[in-house]
Write a protein that holds these residues in place. Structure first.
Motif, PDB file in Angstrom:
ATOM      1  N   TYR A  19     -34.009  41.561 -20.174  1.00 24.79           N
ATOM      2  CA  TYR A  19     -32.603  41.525 -19.603  1.00 24.79           C
ATOM      3  C   TYR A  19     -32.693  42.521 -18.383  1.00 24.79           C
ATOM      4  CZ  TYR A  19     -27.611  42.165 -18.580  1.00 24.79           C
ATOM      5  OH  TYR A  19     -26.512  42.102 -17.994  1.00 24.79           O
ATOM      6  N   GLN A  20     -33.259  43.617 -18.489  1.00 27.87           N
ATOM      7  CA  GLN A  20     -33.234  44.735 -17.357  1.00 27.87           C
ATOM      8  C   GLN A  20     -34.302  43.956 -16.348  1.00 27.87           C
ATOM      9  OE1 GLN A  20     -34.985  48.385 -18.315  1.00 27.87           O
ATOM     10  NE2 GLN A  20     -34.048  49.408 -16.559  1.00 27.87           N
ATOM     11  N   ILE A  21     -35.328  43.775 -16.684  1.00 31.27           N
ATOM     12  CA  ILE A  21     -36.261  43.215 -15.792  1.00 31.27           C
ATOM     13  C   ILE A  21     -35.830  41.692 -15.092  1.00 31.27           C
ATOM     14  CG2 ILE A  21     -38.692  41.762 -15.558  1.00 31.27           C
ATOM     15  CD1 ILE A  21     -39.601  43.669 -17.858  1.00 31.27           C
ATOM     16  N   ASP A  22     -34.995  41.137 -15.936  1.00 32.43           N
ATOM     17  CA  ASP A  22     -34.283  39.755 -15.201  1.00 32.43           C
ATOM     18  C   ASP A  22     -33.471  40.137 -14.342  1.00 32.43           C
ATOM     19  OD1 ASP A  22     -36.026  38.150 -16.695  1.00 32.43           O
ATOM     20  OD2 ASP A  22     -34.351  37.719 -18.059  1.00 32.43           O
ATOM     21  N   TYR A  23     -32.472  41.336 -14.653  1.00 36.51           N
ATOM     22  CA  TYR A  23     -31.515  41.867 -13.785  1.00 36.51           C
ATOM     23  C   TYR A  23     -32.169  42.239 -12.460  1.00 36.51           C
ATOM     24  CZ  TYR A  23     -27.713  45.001 -12.143  1.00 36.51           C
ATOM     25  OH  TYR A  23     -26.767  45.410 -11.401  1.00 36.51           O
ATOM     26  N   CYS A  24     -33.168  42.898 -12.648  1.00 31.82           N
ATOM     27  CA  CYS A  24     -33.897  43.596 -11.336  1.00 31.82           C
ATOM     28  C   CYS A  24     -34.331  42.528 -10.323  1.00 31.82           C
ATOM     29  CB  CYS A  24     -35.119  44.405 -11.653  1.00 31.82           C
ATOM     30  SG  CYS A  24     -34.832  45.683 -12.632  1.00 31.82           S
ATOM     31  N   LYS A  25     -34.811  41.312 -10.933  1.00 26.02           N
ATOM     32  CA  LYS A  25     -35.153  40.224  -9.921  1.00 26.02           C
ATOM     33  C   LYS A  25     -34.225  39.448  -9.445  1.00 26.02           C
ATOM     34  CE  LYS A  25     -40.128  40.140 -11.448  1.00 26.02           C
ATOM     35  NZ  LYS A  25     -41.241  39.501 -11.591  1.00 26.02           N
ATOM     36  N   LYS A  26     -32.939  38.980 -10.473  1.00 29.13           N
ATOM     37  CA  LYS A  26     -31.939  38.005 -10.073  1.00 29.13           C
ATOM     38  C   LYS A  26     -30.931  38.641  -9.278  1.00 29.13           C
ATOM     39  CE  LYS A  26     -33.152  35.128 -13.901  1.00 29.13           C
ATOM     40  NZ  LYS A  26     -32.798  34.416 -15.193  1.00 29.13           N
ATOM     41  N   GLU A  27     -30.634  39.818  -9.845  1.00 31.11           N
ATOM     42  CA  GLU A  27     -29.255  40.851  -9.277  1.00 31.11           C
ATOM     43  C   GLU A  27     -29.547  41.519  -8.043  1.00 31.11           C
ATOM     44  OE1 GLU A  27     -26.240  39.912 -10.141  1.00 31.11           O
ATOM     45  OE2 GLU A  27     -27.331  38.211 -11.257  1.00 31.11           O
ATOM     46  N   LEU A  28     -30.796  42.305  -8.278  1.00 33.89           N
ATOM     47  CA  LEU A  28     -31.504  43.275  -7.343  1.00 33.89           C
ATOM     48  C   LEU A  28     -32.353  42.596  -6.240  1.00 33.89           C
ATOM     49  CD1 LEU A  28     -32.131  46.310  -9.292  1.00 33.89           C
ATOM     50  CD2 LEU A  28     -30.028  45.939  -8.095  1.00 33.89           C
ATOM     51  N   HIS A  29     -32.655  41.264  -6.458  1.00 33.87           N
ATOM     52  CA  HIS A  29     -33.406  40.337  -5.796  1.00 33.87           C
ATOM     53  C   HIS A  29     -34.819  41.047  -5.381  1.00 33.87           C
ATOM     54  CE1 HIS A  29     -29.607  37.952  -5.002  1.00 33.87           C
ATOM     55  NE2 HIS A  29     -29.500  39.056  -4.682  1.00 33.87           N
ATOM     56  N   SER A  30     -35.210  41.698  -6.476  1.00 35.13           N
ATOM     57  CA  SER A  30     -36.633  42.374  -6.325  1.00 35.13           C
ATOM     58  C   SER A  30     -37.804  41.172  -6.473  1.00 35.13           C
ATOM     59  CB  SER A  30     -36.960  43.230  -7.437  1.00 35.13           C
ATOM     60  OG  SER A  30     -35.868  44.332  -7.317  1.00 35.13           O
ATOM     61  N   ASP A  31     -38.767  41.301  -5.358  1.00 36.98           N
ATOM     62  CA  ASP A  31     -40.083  40.584  -5.512  1.00 36.98           C
ATOM     63  C   ASP A  31     -40.790  41.144  -6.590  1.00 36.98           C
ATOM     64  OD1 ASP A  31     -39.540  38.907  -2.989  1.00 36.98           O
ATOM     65  OD2 ASP A  31     -39.676  41.094  -2.102  1.00 36.98           O
ATOM     66  N   TYR A  32     -40.785  42.410  -6.778  1.00 38.69           N
ATOM     67  CA  TYR A  32     -41.843  42.810  -7.916  1.00 38.69           C
ATOM     68  C   TYR A  32     -40.919  43.909  -8.730  1.00 38.69           C
ATOM     69  CZ  TYR A  32     -45.370  40.687  -4.778  1.00 38.69           C
ATOM     70  OH  TYR A  32     -46.184  39.740  -4.204  1.00 38.69           O
ATOM     71  N   VAL A  33     -41.556  44.083  -9.970  1.00 37.26           N
ATOM     72  CA  VAL A  33     -41.141  45.149 -10.832  1.00 37.26           C
ATOM     73  C   VAL A  33     -42.175  45.987 -11.282  1.00 37.26           C
ATOM     74  CG1 VAL A  33     -39.850  45.627 -12.848  1.00 37.26           C
ATOM     75  CG2 VAL A  33     -39.022  43.853 -11.496  1.00 37.26           C
ATOM     76  N   VAL A  34     -42.154  47.342 -10.920  1.00 33.33           N
ATOM     77  CA  VAL A  34     -43.379  48.125 -11.496  1.00 33.33           C
ATOM     78  C   VAL A  34     -42.329  49.071 -12.583  1.00 33.33           C
ATOM     79  CG1 VAL A  34     -44.824  50.063 -10.818  1.00 33.33           C
ATOM     80  CG2 VAL A  34     -44.357  48.307  -9.119  1.00 33.33           C
TER      81      VAL A  34
END
Length: 438
Positions: A19-34
């Motif tokens: 859920y947190q990773i999805d939030y980073c990509k969908k809500e923060l519009h992140s291209d990548y998560v490190v």
């Protein structure tokens, strides 16, 4: 590109983490998560449930793009040193835009305000802290009370800040400082402050079960799918999942545990459980007994988190000690929690003497093939050596880096030995393990 960092243990990886990773990509519009992840040992002072490579693969299968390993002396350190080490590693990459972390409070501005006071330690706050410590309060209690008194004075802040953030915060300071993820979030903000980092903190309010809540087989049967709306998310905590594993591992138990793991990683997780590919703190029982029977208080006090007083108590109680968890329970006091004791005992077993103020390298545990542009950007901008092959470390690392890597390598080889003893598989040396690439 927009990059968000996550600091995690994934002990084990569960639906709340996805859920947190999805939030980073969908809500923060992140291209990548490190992800800066703990290695084979975690902050509660125990071996990780699953090996770091297994946990890294679970994270990658669930959307993370790159997983880096924190050295063992950082991943098993106090909240302050844990946060400082992890943040320094993400900061040193010079590609990270956001740091996303979970918290019970869910408002990052309030956590930043508390962090700012704890970093600057204004004189009025220090006087309050001294007063409450002199009155016999433990340090956490004294710090909480000192912050309450300091925040009561509007003259310490600008008017808008006090009215908009601090007035509603004032009545909740004690509650905030009693919640483990809030405390860690404050430490992340402190580390960003001290490093004068450009990384922006973002907090995601924790969903579902509390950190200390337990999970029964019956309750886990009602798990539902996660969705980014944040509704109907009875996420089990990692500690609740671990608690289930202390019972007899039946098919039903495995099924209920797997219900708390995202579909993308569930089969992988279940395979590890069925193949005895997991460890609990019980594997440290004999190692601890050996350590304390063949040492003295002076030697013990050299290890991280082992004070002189604690070392004396360990030696005085060693004839009563029969195992790792039992020892921590026996030795805990009002001032020293069981987790703090576990960290001290683990450090004595692993012979860890100090935690670094910053991590001087970034070791890659795994990445996704489509994330290769991120790796190229990191290699171009990072002020830290990026280790993809441990054999290259001698040429890339300074003496501090070599010491930290050596310490972590020995600890991971011990973990591997203990795991192989349990499941009968062939030992693989740390230097022979392959990066996880999906």
């Amino acid at each position: 590109m927009k990059v968000t960092g996550i600091i995690a243990e994934y002990n084990p990886f569960h639906r709340g983490h996805k859920y947190q990773i999805d939030y980073c990509k969908k809500e923060l519009h992140s291209d990548y998560v490190v992800v800066a992840m703990s290695g084979d040992y975690v902050q509660r002072g125990t071996p990780a449930l699953l090996s770091k490579h297994v946990r890294a693969e679970m994270a990658l299968r669930c959307g993370a793009d790159l997983v880096l390993e924190m050295p063992v002396s950082v991943s098993t350190a106090s909240a302050e040193a844990f946060a400082m080490g992890a943040v320094s590693m993400l900061n040193g990459l010079h590609v990270t835009d956001y740091l996303c972390f979970g918290s019970e409070y869910g408002e990052v501005s309030a956590l930043q305000e508390l962090a700012a006071v704890l970093v600057s330690e204004p004189e009025e706050y220090r006087l309050f802290l001294k007063e409450f410590l002199s009155a016999g309060c433990s340090f956490p209690a004294a710090r909480s009370q000192a912050l309450v008194e300091y925040f009561k004075n509007p003259h310490n802040f600008e008017g808008d800040t006090f009215d908009g953030i601090l007035t509603p915060l004032l009545n909740q300071i004690t509650q905030i400082l009693n919640s483990p993820n809030n405390i860690l979030g404050i430490e992340y903000c402190k580390a960003l402050n001290r490093l004068k980092s450009n990384i922006k903190p973002v907090t995601l309010k924790r969903q579902g079960m509390g950190y200390h809540d337990t999970l029964t087989v019956a309750s886990s049967a009602h798990a539902v799918s996660a969705d980014i709306s944040g509704k109907n998310l009875p996420f089990a905590s990692a500690s609740a999942i671990r608690e289930l594993l202390t019972s007899t591992l039946t098919q039903e138990t495995i099924a209920q545990i797997s219900a708390q793991v995202p579909d993308e990683a569930s089969a992988f997780f279940v395979s590890s459980l069925r193949n005895n590919g997991y460890l609990s703190e019980e594997v440290l029982d004999n190692l601890l007994i050996y350590r304390i029977m063949y040492t003295d208080a002076e030697s013990l006090s050299q290890y991280l988190d082992v004070s002189g007083d604690l070392a004396e108590r360990i030696i005085n109680c060693r004839n009563e000690i029969s195992g790792f968890t039992q020892a921590a329970s026996l030795l805990k006091t009002k001032e020293l929690t069981q987790t703090r004791i576990q960290r001290a005992l683990l450090h004595s077993i692993l012979q860890i003497r100090e935690a670094p103020l910053s991590v001087p390298y970034s070791r890659v545990l795994g990445f996704r093939k489509e994330s290769s542009p991120l790796l190229k950007e990191i290699k171009k901008n990072s002020t830290l050596p990026v280790l993809t092959k441990l054999a290259d470390s001698d040429a890339l690392l300074d003496e501090t880096g070599k010491r930290l890597l050596s310490e972590t390598t020995v600890a991971s080889n011990l973990y591997e030995k203990l795991l192989c003893k349990k499941n009968g598989q062939k030992f693989i040396h740390e230097y022979q393990k392959q990066i996880v690439i999906l």
